[in-house]
Design a protein around this motif. Structure first.
Motif, PDB file in Angstrom:
ATOM      1  N   VAL A   1       0.843  -1.198   0.000  1.00  0.00           N
ATOM      2  CA  VAL A   1       0.000   0.000   0.000  1.00  0.00           C
ATOM      3  C   VAL A   1       0.878   1.249   0.000  1.00  0.00           C
ATOM      4  O   VAL A   1       1.820   1.351   0.792  1.00  0.00           O
ATOM      5  CB  VAL A   1      -0.930   0.005   1.236  1.00  0.00           C
ATOM      6  N   TYR A   2       0.549   2.190  -0.868  1.00  0.00           N
ATOM      7  CA  TYR A   2       1.371   3.392  -1.032  1.00  0.00           C
ATOM      8  C   TYR A   2       0.526   4.655  -0.848  1.00  0.00           C
ATOM      9  O   TYR A   2      -0.660   4.682  -1.178  1.00  0.00           O
ATOM     10  CB  TYR A   2       2.020   3.396  -2.413  1.00  0.00           C
ATOM     11  N   ALA A   3       1.163   5.696  -0.352  1.00  0.00           N
ATOM     12  CA  ALA A   3       0.469   6.961  -0.115  1.00  0.00           C
ATOM     13  C   ALA A   3       0.111   7.649  -1.422  1.00  0.00           C
ATOM     14  O   ALA A   3      -0.904   8.345  -1.504  1.00  0.00           O
ATOM     15  CB  ALA A   3       1.330   7.884   0.746  1.00  0.00           C
ATOM     16  N   LYS A   4       0.938   7.458  -2.451  1.00  0.00           N
ATOM     17  CA  LYS A   4       0.731   8.107  -3.745  1.00  0.00           C
ATOM     18  C   LYS A   4       0.906   7.079  -4.868  1.00  0.00           C
ATOM     19  O   LYS A   4       1.647   6.107  -4.737  1.00  0.00           O
ATOM     20  CB  LYS A   4       1.747   9.237  -3.963  1.00  0.00           C
ATOM     21  N   ASN A   5       0.259   7.353  -6.001  1.00  0.00           N
ATOM     22  CA  ASN A   5       0.437   6.494  -7.171  1.00  0.00           C
ATOM     23  C   ASN A   5       1.879   6.527  -7.665  1.00  0.00           C
ATOM     24  O   ASN A   5       2.382   5.535  -8.204  1.00  0.00           O
ATOM     25  CB  ASN A   5      -0.505   6.927  -8.300  1.00  0.00           C
TER      26      ASN A   5
END
Length: 289
Positions: A191-195
């Motif tokens: 899971v990432y904060a930004k693309n």
């Protein structure tokens, strides 16, 4: 001969007439209400955050093809064009629109908003509706899988083929939901904060594939990671199709006005024209079943 009875009869008639007049007169509380939603949505005179201005929010960076050159205010890119078309419907020209930066996850988190509406590829969901209002949908969404060419993930032909690969997506997105609820992989999703972080992880081999909406997938493979390919798109899961909606404060007085504006743009073909102009590359991709 009998004046008293006649006087009484006249008084009785007067009382009846007066009562009828009172019953037909608008009551104070009703008189204060707008006669129709149209009055509440008077163009250019809405109850916006700043009088005479329409404040629109989106995240930073503002990704293509939704925006162009990371400049939401330039009117280029699908969502920038949609935002200005909605503003125009509401009676606010381009010079009356102010843009604001709001992180994706914060846009639909509980709490009072600082914008009139947010446009940032936010899918309408019942869970999110508990915290915010949504307009009518302005875009019907499909989620897609992107992997590096020649990789194991790139050879996937079905949802089952993805269960054994490491997948990643941006936090709080429908893309992540599709990984967890549709693919149900053996490994937990990254899971990432930004693309941007998800794309870097794909390029660096930290994940085998990432899940994004289909137009973004076409842009990533066509302009950003040219050695990547679209593995396929997920089939519609039944029920109401996934749609992007404009995000408003919970209970906002503008919600019905904004929805009416979006509906008008869909009905007169404006949304279709904007989609054709900015998302024409998002054509058919293999469906993963």
């Amino acid at each position: 001969m009998h004046p008293a009875p006649r006087a009484l009869r006249r008084a009785a008639v007067a009382v009846v007439v007066l009562a009828a007049a009172v019953s037909c007169a608008p009551q104070p509380e009703e008189a204060d209400k707008p006669s129709s939603a149209g009055n509440a949505c008077k163009k250019g005179e809405l109850a916006t955050r700043t009088s005479g201005k329409l404040t629109i929010a989106t995240d930073e960076p503002a990704y293509e093809p939704w925006f162009k050159d990371d400049k939401p205010a330039n009117g280029k890119g699908f969502e920038s064009a949609v935002a200005y078309a909605v503003a125009e419907q509401l009676g606010y020209g381009k010079d009356k629109v102010a843009w604001q930066t709001v992180p994706f996850n914060k846009a639909f988190a509980p709490g009072e908003k600082t914008f009139d509406f947010d446009i940032n590829q936010v899918s309408v969901s019942e869970e999110r509706k508990k915290a915010v209002d949504f307009s009518s949908g302005y875009y019907d969404v499909r989620q897609a899988v992107v992997a590096l060419k020649g990789s194991k993930a790139a050879k996937a032909k079905s949802v089952a083929d993805l269960k054994g690969v490491k997948l990643g997506a941006q936090v709080g997105t429908t893309s992540l939901n599709y990984i967890d609820d549709v693919v149900k992989p053996k490994q937990a999703a990254a899971v990432y904060a930004k693309n941007d972080q998800a794309k870097s992880a794909l390029k660096n081999g930290q994940v085998d594939a990432i899940v994004v909406d289909l137009p973004t997938a076409f842009y990533i493979t066509g302009a950003e990671i040219t050695d990547a390919t679209i593995v396929g798109q997920f089939a519609h899961q039944g029920g109401t199709p996934e749609q992007f909606g404009l995000v408003l404060d919970k209970g906002s007085a503008l919600t019905s006005c904004v929805s009416r504006a979006v509906d008008a743009l869909r009905e007169d073909g404006t949304l279709a024209k904007i989609e054709q102009q900015w998302l024409s590359d998002a054509v058919d991709a293999p469906v993963l079943k």
